[in-house]
Design an enzyme around this catalytic site. Structure first.
Site, PDB file in Angstrom:
ATOM      1  N   CYS A  37      28.033  69.123  31.586  1.00 32.33           N
ATOM      2  CA  CYS A  37      28.256  70.499  32.021  1.00 32.33           C
ATOM      3  C   CYS A  37      27.031  71.332  31.681  1.00 32.33           C
ATOM      4  O   CYS A  37      26.480  71.194  30.586  1.00 32.33           O
ATOM      5  CB  CYS A  37      29.493  71.055  31.303  1.00 32.33           C
ATOM      6  SG  CYS A  37      29.956  72.702  31.828  1.00 32.33           S
ATOM      7  N   LEU A  38      26.645  72.183  32.623  1.00 32.80           N
ATOM      8  CA  LEU A  38      25.511  73.076  32.359  1.00 32.80           C
ATOM      9  C   LEU A  38      25.790  73.956  31.136  1.00 32.80           C
ATOM     10  O   LEU A  38      24.870  74.379  30.464  1.00 32.80           O
ATOM     11  CB  LEU A  38      25.256  73.969  33.585  1.00 32.80           C
ATOM     12  CG  LEU A  38      24.959  73.232  34.903  1.00 32.80           C
ATOM     13  CD1 LEU A  38      24.892  74.227  36.057  1.00 32.80           C
ATOM     14  CD2 LEU A  38      23.666  72.440  34.807  1.00 32.80           C
ATOM     15  N   HIS A  92      36.539  69.836  37.903  1.00 37.69           N
ATOM     16  CA  HIS A  92      35.752  70.341  36.770  1.00 37.69           C
ATOM     17  C   HIS A  92      35.489  71.846  36.945  1.00 37.69           C
ATOM     18  O   HIS A  92      35.659  72.626  36.010  1.00 37.69           O
ATOM     19  CB  HIS A  92      34.432  69.551  36.703  1.00 37.69           C
ATOM     20  CG  HIS A  92      33.480  69.985  35.643  1.00 37.69           C
ATOM     21  ND1 HIS A  92      33.122  69.170  34.577  1.00 37.69           N
ATOM     22  CD2 HIS A  92      32.761  71.118  35.486  1.00 37.69           C
ATOM     23  CE1 HIS A  92      32.248  69.809  33.819  1.00 37.69           C
ATOM     24  NE2 HIS A  92      31.998  70.986  34.344  1.00 37.69           N
ATOM     25  N   GLU A  93      35.113  72.240  38.172  1.00 40.79           N
ATOM     26  CA  GLU A  93      34.769  73.651  38.414  1.00 40.79           C
ATOM     27  C   GLU A  93      36.010  74.535  38.396  1.00 40.79           C
ATOM     28  O   GLU A  93      35.977  75.645  37.865  1.00 40.79           O
ATOM     29  CB  GLU A  93      34.021  73.804  39.742  1.00 40.79           C
ATOM     30  CG  GLU A  93      32.712  73.024  39.851  1.00 40.79           C
ATOM     31  CD  GLU A  93      31.784  73.187  38.660  1.00 40.79           C
ATOM     32  OE1 GLU A  93      31.845  74.223  37.973  1.00 40.79           O
ATOM     33  OE2 GLU A  93      31.003  72.243  38.405  1.00 40.79           O
ATOM     34  N   HIS A 152      36.937  75.579  35.025  1.00 47.91           N
ATOM     35  CA  HIS A 152      36.171  76.718  34.492  1.00 47.91           C
ATOM     36  C   HIS A 152      36.865  78.043  34.800  1.00 47.91           C
ATOM     37  O   HIS A 152      36.799  78.984  34.014  1.00 47.91           O
ATOM     38  CB  HIS A 152      34.764  76.748  35.108  1.00 47.91           C
ATOM     39  CG  HIS A 152      33.765  75.851  34.422  1.00 47.91           C
ATOM     40  ND1 HIS A 152      33.423  76.002  33.097  1.00 47.91           N
ATOM     41  CD2 HIS A 152      33.010  74.825  34.896  1.00 47.91           C
ATOM     42  CE1 HIS A 152      32.506  75.086  32.776  1.00 47.91           C
ATOM     43  NE2 HIS A 152      32.237  74.351  33.845  1.00 47.91           N
ATOM     44  N   GLN A 181      30.546  80.614  34.465  1.00 41.90           N
ATOM     45  CA  GLN A 181      29.390  80.041  33.761  1.00 41.90           C
ATOM     46  C   GLN A 181      28.194  80.988  33.746  1.00 41.90           C
ATOM     47  O   GLN A 181      27.273  80.800  32.956  1.00 41.90           O
ATOM     48  CB  GLN A 181      28.981  78.700  34.402  1.00 41.90           C
ATOM     49  CG  GLN A 181      29.987  77.593  34.163  1.00 41.90           C
ATOM     50  CD  GLN A 181      29.524  76.289  34.781  1.00 41.90           C
ATOM     51  OE1 GLN A 181      29.730  76.052  35.973  1.00 41.90           O
ATOM     52  NE2 GLN A 181      28.895  75.444  33.987  1.00 41.90           N
ATOM     53  N   GLY A 213      27.698  71.266  40.767  1.00 42.70           N
ATOM     54  CA  GLY A 213      28.724  72.285  40.865  1.00 42.70           C
ATOM     55  C   GLY A 213      28.476  73.380  39.853  1.00 42.70           C
ATOM     56  O   GLY A 213      27.785  73.164  38.843  1.00 42.70           O
TER      57      GLY A 213
END
Lengths: 164, 171
Positions: free
Chosen positions: A96-97, A138-139, A142, A52, A47
């Site tokens: 997480c990225l 999670h997304e 963000h 991000q 995702g």
């Protein structure tokens, strides 16, 4: 299409609230393509959210179909996503990225009802569970300036304090 | 360049140890990396990665007064730092049973032979003095897969063992 640079904490953009998408045009389509390519370039990413890559718009991509045996809706471009119902709680491990080299335990709803627009502006509704529901939560976080670091719980303790 | 040393402190637990130790390290230009503190029984235990330019003897001399104040034993080893070298756990193992000698040895020997690399382990003795229950939780990397681990401990009939893949969502 391009692989974009992924912002990492403590970049202040990651803590901002993203704005709703109002124009369903070619630049939105390009953003979705770039996001997807960036997500797939990262190690194990399922995702990604527009903030991000420094774009403060409510757009996320989720695709958990590469994980075996997990109920999923395939590749999803979710514009202005809104979680309408939460049911059940489950602990799980997240990374997480934007927070390299850290895995933490987070409580998420086990089932969600999600409403989102697609890339053309049409409204879609999804019933999601488990891993896919976790990825979406999670997304969507963000988009509200929240990282999974804001939701860490001890992996050793109960979901809720016992009521005596 | 970082100079990593592993500082170990052990002794009777009481409030304020972490604050006092970290304050004296900070005042002496030592920087912390990864650390794990655990109360085991009534004992305080901590292992902390300390980046400190002086020698192990110098670090000991900084820590000894505060350790003495709390009645702690101190120990320092020069180590390779290797921050950002985390191995990702992909299996979670929990085990329990009526306490007896040799549970950890018999279980972990079998699991090691079946490819388990233990990354974290906690054990506890629960139950009562008369009927103690041993509980162990492990997270690790299963080099030969989860099924190999399950088969390896299948003969430990007096223990309840749960071995599950650990999923990590990266988003």
């Amino acid at each position: 299409m391009a692989i974009l640079d992924v912002l990492t904490y403590p970049d202040p953009l990651l803590k901002q609230v993203a704005a709703p998408v109002t124009e369903f045009d070619s630049s939105l389509a390009r953003l979705a393509e770039d996001l997807e390519q960036t997500m797939r370039a990262g190690p194990g990413g399922v995702g990604i959210a527009a903030p991000q890559v420094g774009v403060l718009l409510r757009v996320v991509i989720v695709d958990v179909s590469s994980r075996p045996g997990i109920p999923n809706h395939g590749r999803l471009v979710l514009v202005n996503p809104e979680i309408q119902r939460w049911k059940g709680m489950v602990k799980g491990r997240e990374g997480c990225l934007s927070v390299p080299d850290f895995i933490g335990t987070v409580i998420r709803a086990e089932h969600i009802t999600l409403q989102a627009q697609d890339i053309h502006g049409g409204t879609q509704q999804y019933q999601m569970q488990g891993y896919e529901a976790r990825a979406v939560q999670h997304e969507v976080d963000h988009l509200d300036g929240l990282l999974f670091l804001d939701r860490l719980v001890s992996r050793h303790h109960d979901l809720k304090p016992r009521q005596s | 360049m970082a100079h990593w040393q592993m500082l170990t402190l052990v002794g009777k637990d009481q409030p304020g140890i972490v604050a006092a130790v970290s304050a004296v390290l900070y005042k002496n230009n030592a920087n912390l990396g990864e650390a794990a503190m655990q109360r085991l029984g009534a004992n305080f235990t901590i292992m902390m990665m300390v980046d400190y330019a002086g020698s192990a003897e110098d670090l000991l001399s900084i820590v000894t007064p505060v350790a003495a104040r709390f009645g702690l034993k101190e120990h320092v080893d020069v180590i390779e730092g290797r921050l950002h070298a985390h191995l990702q756990a992909d299996v979670s193992i929990s085990l329990y049973g009526a306490d007896r000698a040799g549970i950890v040895a018999s279980a972990t020997e079998r699991l090691a032979q079946a490819g388990l690399h233990i990354l974290a382990l906690h054990t506890d003795v629960a139950g009562t003095e008369e009927k103690p229950v041993f509980v162990m939780e492990i997270s690790g990397h299963a080099a030969q897969g989860v099924e190999a681990l399950r088969e390896a401990v299948d003969d430990l009939d007096d223990l309840e063992i749960h071995i599950d893949p650990l999923q990590t969502m990266i988003g």
